[in-house]
Design a protein around this motif. Structure first.
Motif, PDB file in Angstrom:
ATOM      1  N   ARG A  70      31.782  62.197  -1.268  1.00  0.00           N
ATOM      2  CA  ARG A  70      30.860  61.168  -1.741  1.00  0.00           C
ATOM      3  C   ARG A  70      31.590  59.827  -1.867  1.00  0.00           C
ATOM      4  O   ARG A  70      32.705  59.775  -2.396  1.00  0.00           O
ATOM      5  CB  ARG A  70      30.264  61.542  -3.091  1.00  0.00           C
ATOM      6  CG  ARG A  70      29.384  62.780  -3.070  1.00  0.00           C
ATOM      7  CD  ARG A  70      28.659  62.894  -4.414  1.00  0.00           C
ATOM      8  NE  ARG A  70      28.002  64.182  -4.564  1.00  0.00           N
ATOM      9  CZ  ARG A  70      27.239  64.526  -5.601  1.00  0.00           C
ATOM     10  NH1 ARG A  70      27.048  63.645  -6.582  1.00  0.00           N
ATOM     11  NH2 ARG A  70      26.691  65.708  -5.678  1.00  0.00           N
ATOM     12  N   GLU A  81      25.582  56.815  -4.284  1.00  0.00           N
ATOM     13  CA  GLU A  81      26.641  57.387  -3.462  1.00  0.00           C
ATOM     14  C   GLU A  81      26.045  57.938  -2.164  1.00  0.00           C
ATOM     15  O   GLU A  81      24.841  58.187  -2.064  1.00  0.00           O
ATOM     16  CB  GLU A  81      27.356  58.517  -4.212  1.00  0.00           C
ATOM     17  CG  GLU A  81      28.094  58.072  -5.452  1.00  0.00           C
ATOM     18  CD  GLU A  81      28.735  59.243  -6.176  1.00  0.00           C
ATOM     19  OE1 GLU A  81      29.928  59.154  -6.496  1.00  0.00           O
ATOM     20  OE2 GLU A  81      28.027  60.250  -6.408  1.00  0.00           O
ATOM     21  N   SER A  83      27.275  60.688   1.280  1.00  0.00           N
ATOM     22  CA  SER A  83      28.255  61.550   1.935  1.00  0.00           C
ATOM     23  C   SER A  83      27.773  61.867   3.338  1.00  0.00           C
ATOM     24  O   SER A  83      26.572  61.810   3.619  1.00  0.00           O
ATOM     25  CB  SER A  83      28.458  62.852   1.146  1.00  0.00           C
ATOM     26  OG  SER A  83      27.278  63.643   1.181  1.00  0.00           O
ATOM     27  N   TYR A  97      22.736  59.906  -2.857  1.00  0.00           N
ATOM     28  CA  TYR A  97      22.654  60.387  -4.234  1.00  0.00           C
ATOM     29  C   TYR A  97      22.287  59.246  -5.180  1.00  0.00           C
ATOM     30  O   TYR A  97      22.712  58.105  -4.988  1.00  0.00           O
ATOM     31  CB  TYR A  97      23.992  60.977  -4.675  1.00  0.00           C
ATOM     32  CG  TYR A  97      24.467  62.136  -3.849  1.00  0.00           C
ATOM     33  CD1 TYR A  97      24.204  63.447  -4.227  1.00  0.00           C
ATOM     34  CD2 TYR A  97      25.207  61.924  -2.682  1.00  0.00           C
ATOM     35  CE1 TYR A  97      24.654  64.520  -3.473  1.00  0.00           C
ATOM     36  CE2 TYR A  97      25.664  62.987  -1.926  1.00  0.00           C
ATOM     37  CZ  TYR A  97      25.387  64.278  -2.319  1.00  0.00           C
ATOM     38  OH  TYR A  97      25.838  65.335  -1.569  1.00  0.00           O
ATOM     39  N   GLU A 100      23.773  61.110  -9.593  1.00  0.00           N
ATOM     40  CA  GLU A 100      24.391  62.409  -9.303  1.00  0.00           C
ATOM     41  C   GLU A 100      23.474  63.387  -8.569  1.00  0.00           C
ATOM     42  O   GLU A 100      23.908  64.473  -8.189  1.00  0.00           O
ATOM     43  CB  GLU A 100      24.890  63.094 -10.599  1.00  0.00           C
ATOM     44  CG  GLU A 100      25.948  62.324 -11.355  1.00  0.00           C
ATOM     45  CD  GLU A 100      27.246  62.213 -10.558  1.00  0.00           C
ATOM     46  OE1 GLU A 100      27.587  63.179  -9.856  1.00  0.00           O
ATOM     47  OE2 GLU A 100      27.907  61.162 -10.645  1.00  0.00           O
TER      48      GLU A 100
END
Length: 264
Positions: A70, A81, A83, A97, A100
């Motif tokens: 991430r 974030e 990934s 994200y 979280e």
């Protein structure tokens, strides 16, 4: 990044092929996937642009190392974030994200016909999935082979090849669709023949007290001993019941090939 090789291209949207659970189908769109600047961790750059049916233009871009880790996003309005990873040579996945939690999952897949399928699954307050299909622009590359590489422009030869490939693909897809429809028709015909065979075996296993006539409608009944018989008398003529039999099964007709079929 060897696994990214199949994706590094400029892709053109097929608006008519997409499946949109939410939002309007765009008029056109382009998807460009390229290598980022060479660093210790190679990154992928994704540029998206599309035009709505009202001719409004939108664009979006993001850069992320494709190592599954991430990383903070440049613009945290939609996500904090991001990934990315390449599970294999034909799949590229990115996840956005927020607080979280994943809010958008994007799966890029190279299909057997060479198309790029992009599946966006939105996981916010409203969950929905949009699927888009793209074809590779054969005559241009969205990146140079090196920093000092020359800009690659469309050539007449490339345009001719691209048009020929497009025409070939349309023709073969049309032929495959015709074959698919023929197979479906044959499958339905096979099911109908199998159904007639099973019905015929049931009737020929019954006790017949008369010679059936081809084309005549008869009525199949189950007898109280579990066997079957056909009669010229319909359940309606029995007062809506089965008369001396246990229950009516169906009206049936003898065909010229001596198979029986159920009639409405």
């Amino acid at each position: 990044m060897i696994q990214a090789y199949n994706f590094l291209a400029s892709w053109q949207l097929f608006p008519e092929k997409g499946v949109y659970e939410k939002g309007e189908r765009p008029k056109s769109g382009t998807y460009r996937i390229s290598n980022g600047q060479e660093t210790d961790t190679p990154s992928i750059v994704v540029n998206m642009s599309w035009v709505t049916l009202e001719n409004q233009s939108f664009a979006s871009t993001y850069t992320v190392p494709a190592d599954g880790t991430r990383y903070p996003t440049a613009d945290n309005a939609m996500a904090d974030e991001i990934s990315a990873r390449f599970p294999d040579g034909i799949t590229f996945e990115t996840i956005f994200y927020k607080n979280e939690n994943p809010v958008v999952e994007i799966r890029h897949e190279i299909m057997p016909n060479g198309y790029l399928r992009v599946t966006r699954k939105h996981l916010g307050v409203e969950v929905f999935t949009n699927v888009e299909y793209y074809h590779k622009q054969m005559n241009v590359l969205p990146y140079s082979a090196s920093v000092s590489g020359a800009v690659i422009r469309p050539t007449e030869e490339g345009m001719i090849r691209h048009k020929a490939l497009t025409a070939m693909e349309e023709q073969t897809n049309m032929q495959l669709e015709q074959i698919r429809k023929q197979i479906e028709l044959l499958a339905l015909q096979a099911q109908e023949i199998q159904k007639r065979k099973e019905l015929s075996m049931m009737i020929y296993g019954a006790k017949l007290s008369f010679q059936p006539v081809i084309g005549q409608v008869y009525y199949l009944y189950e007898k109280k001993d579990g066997s079957y018989t056909i009669s010229m008398i319909s359940p309606k003529e029995w007062g809506g019941g089965a008369g001396p039999f246990l229950r009516p099964i169906a009206p049936v007709k003898l065909l010229a090939d001596h198979t029986w079929m159920e009639v409405s």
